[in-house]
Design an enzyme around this catalytic site. Sequence first.
Site, short mmCIF file in Angstrom:
data_model
loop_
_atom_site.label_atom_id
_atom_site.label_comp_id
_atom_site.label_asym_id
_atom_site.label_seq_id
_atom_site.Cartn_x
_atom_site.Cartn_y
_atom_site.Cartn_z
N SER A 141 0.84 -1.21 0.00
CA SER A 141 0.00 0.00 0.00
C SER A 141 0.87 1.25 0.00
O SER A 141 2.00 1.24 0.50
CB SER A 141 -0.88 0.00 1.25
OG SER A 141 -1.51 1.25 1.40
N TYR A 160 -1.55 -0.30 10.12
CA TYR A 160 -1.63 -0.70 8.70
C TYR A 160 -0.33 -0.34 7.97
O TYR A 160 0.20 -1.15 7.20
CB TYR A 160 -2.83 0.01 8.09
CG TYR A 160 -3.14 -0.33 6.66
CD1 TYR A 160 -3.72 -1.55 6.31
CD2 TYR A 160 -2.89 0.59 5.63
CE1 TYR A 160 -4.03 -1.84 4.98
CE2 TYR A 160 -3.19 0.30 4.31
CZ TYR A 160 -3.76 -0.92 4.00
OH TYR A 160 -4.07 -1.21 2.68
P1 NAP Z 1 -11.73 -5.63 0.64
O1 NAP Z 1 -12.62 -5.22 -0.47
O2 NAP Z 1 -12.08 -5.27 2.04
O3 NAP Z 1 -11.49 -7.22 0.54
C1 NAP Z 1 -10.68 -7.85 1.47
C2 NAP Z 1 -10.49 -9.29 1.07
O4 NAP Z 1 -9.57 -9.88 2.01
C3 NAP Z 1 -11.76 -10.11 1.13
O5 NAP Z 1 -11.72 -11.08 0.11
C4 NAP Z 1 -11.66 -10.77 2.51
O6 NAP Z 1 -12.37 -12.02 2.61
C5 NAP Z 1 -10.18 -11.03 2.59
N1 NAP Z 1 -9.69 -11.21 3.95
C6 NAP Z 1 -9.80 -10.34 4.99
N2 NAP Z 1 -9.26 -10.87 6.09
C7 NAP Z 1 -8.80 -12.10 5.75
C8 NAP Z 1 -8.18 -13.14 6.45
N3 NAP Z 1 -7.91 -13.03 7.74
N4 NAP Z 1 -7.86 -14.29 5.78
C9 NAP Z 1 -8.14 -14.42 4.46
N5 NAP Z 1 -8.75 -13.46 3.74
C10 NAP Z 1 -9.08 -12.32 4.38
O7 NAP Z 1 -10.25 -5.03 0.44
P2 NAP Z 1 -9.51 -4.47 -0.87
O8 NAP Z 1 -9.68 -3.02 -0.91
O9 NAP Z 1 -9.86 -5.30 -2.03
O10 NAP Z 1 -7.99 -4.74 -0.44
C11 NAP Z 1 -7.23 -5.84 -0.92
C12 NAP Z 1 -5.77 -5.59 -0.56
O11 NAP Z 1 -5.35 -4.36 -1.16
C13 NAP Z 1 -5.53 -5.45 0.94
O12 NAP Z 1 -4.32 -6.06 1.28
C14 NAP Z 1 -5.43 -3.95 1.12
O13 NAP Z 1 -4.67 -3.62 2.25
C15 NAP Z 1 -4.77 -3.56 -0.16
N6 NAP Z 1 -4.95 -2.16 -0.52
C16 NAP Z 1 -6.19 -1.66 -0.73
C17 NAP Z 1 -6.33 -0.32 -1.07
C18 NAP Z 1 -7.66 0.31 -1.33
O14 NAP Z 1 -7.71 1.55 -1.46
N7 NAP Z 1 -8.75 -0.43 -1.43
C19 NAP Z 1 -5.19 0.50 -1.16
C20 NAP Z 1 -3.94 -0.06 -0.94
C21 NAP Z 1 -3.83 -1.40 -0.62
P3 NAP Z 1 -13.93 -12.09 3.11
O15 NAP Z 1 -14.75 -11.65 1.90
O16 NAP Z 1 -14.15 -13.51 3.46
O17 NAP Z 1 -14.07 -11.14 4.24
#
Ligand code: NAP
Length: 243
Positions: free
Chosen positions: A142, A155
Amino acid sequence: MRDCCLITGASRGIGKTIAITLAQDYGLHILINYASNEAAALETVAEIEANGGTAELLQFKVQDYEETTTAIDSWIKSHPEDQIKVLVNNAGVTKDNLLVFMEKDDFNNVIDINLRGTYNVTKAVINHMVRKRYGRIVNVASLAGVKGVPGQTNYSASKGGMIAFTKSLAQEVAKRKITVNAVAPGFISTDMTKDLPEDELKKLIPMNRFGTPEEVAGTVSFLVSEKAAYITGEVININGGIS
Ligand code: NAP
């Protein structure tokens, strides 16, 4: 023999889009990991199958070492003909607060899922890749791990740790034709960011908009490709120009 790809947190958001993209771009059989949202994970499988690809569910909570190791080990043992060529460590959570208000559990849980989870999953897959002398690992870090973000000490520490992990592991396994890279997305429209004040935050982004999961998945797809064979230990920012 099937070429396979394990993506953690592939039931929703960025992980789901990476799963659909890698199935489409390379015909990889996708192992869809998720924590608890089975309905959403099945929806990812259905979308991949609708595009002519294949996928299956592999549920485990990445922060649980035993659960993760057992799930991945038993999958590898029961699929001796298949090879996990690609691992995307994408599962992640936030629990934001200023440090003065941040409780110990909120710090520890974020580190456990984002950073220890990356260790747990990679540890379970790396021997398989080393034996096969091939692998592509992409860690979803991130902007917070590159620059730091106020309200996100937990984070940011977890994502900064993932970046350092990426650079170290890349040097350990380069000789085995395994590349290890990270992407560092900025603000991407998913469930994770849906409650943020988008209009205010957009002003901080030179492109004046949030990114899309497809824009992250496109970079991951490049890092997985043969065109990226000589890139390892890198971090690619995907953030609309924030410097
Ligand atoms: P999201 O929409 O909240 O989705 C999170 C995903 O992670 C879901 O599939 C969830 O599964 C899974 N998950 C959460 N806890 C878990 C665990 N303990 N074990 C296995 N799976 C788990 O998040 P996102 O925005 O797509 O983010 C994905 C990645 O990108 C993350 O690492 C986040 O930090 C990173 N990121 C996101 C952003 C952003 O702006 N969105 C920016 C930078 C980095 P369930 O559906 O079963 O809950």
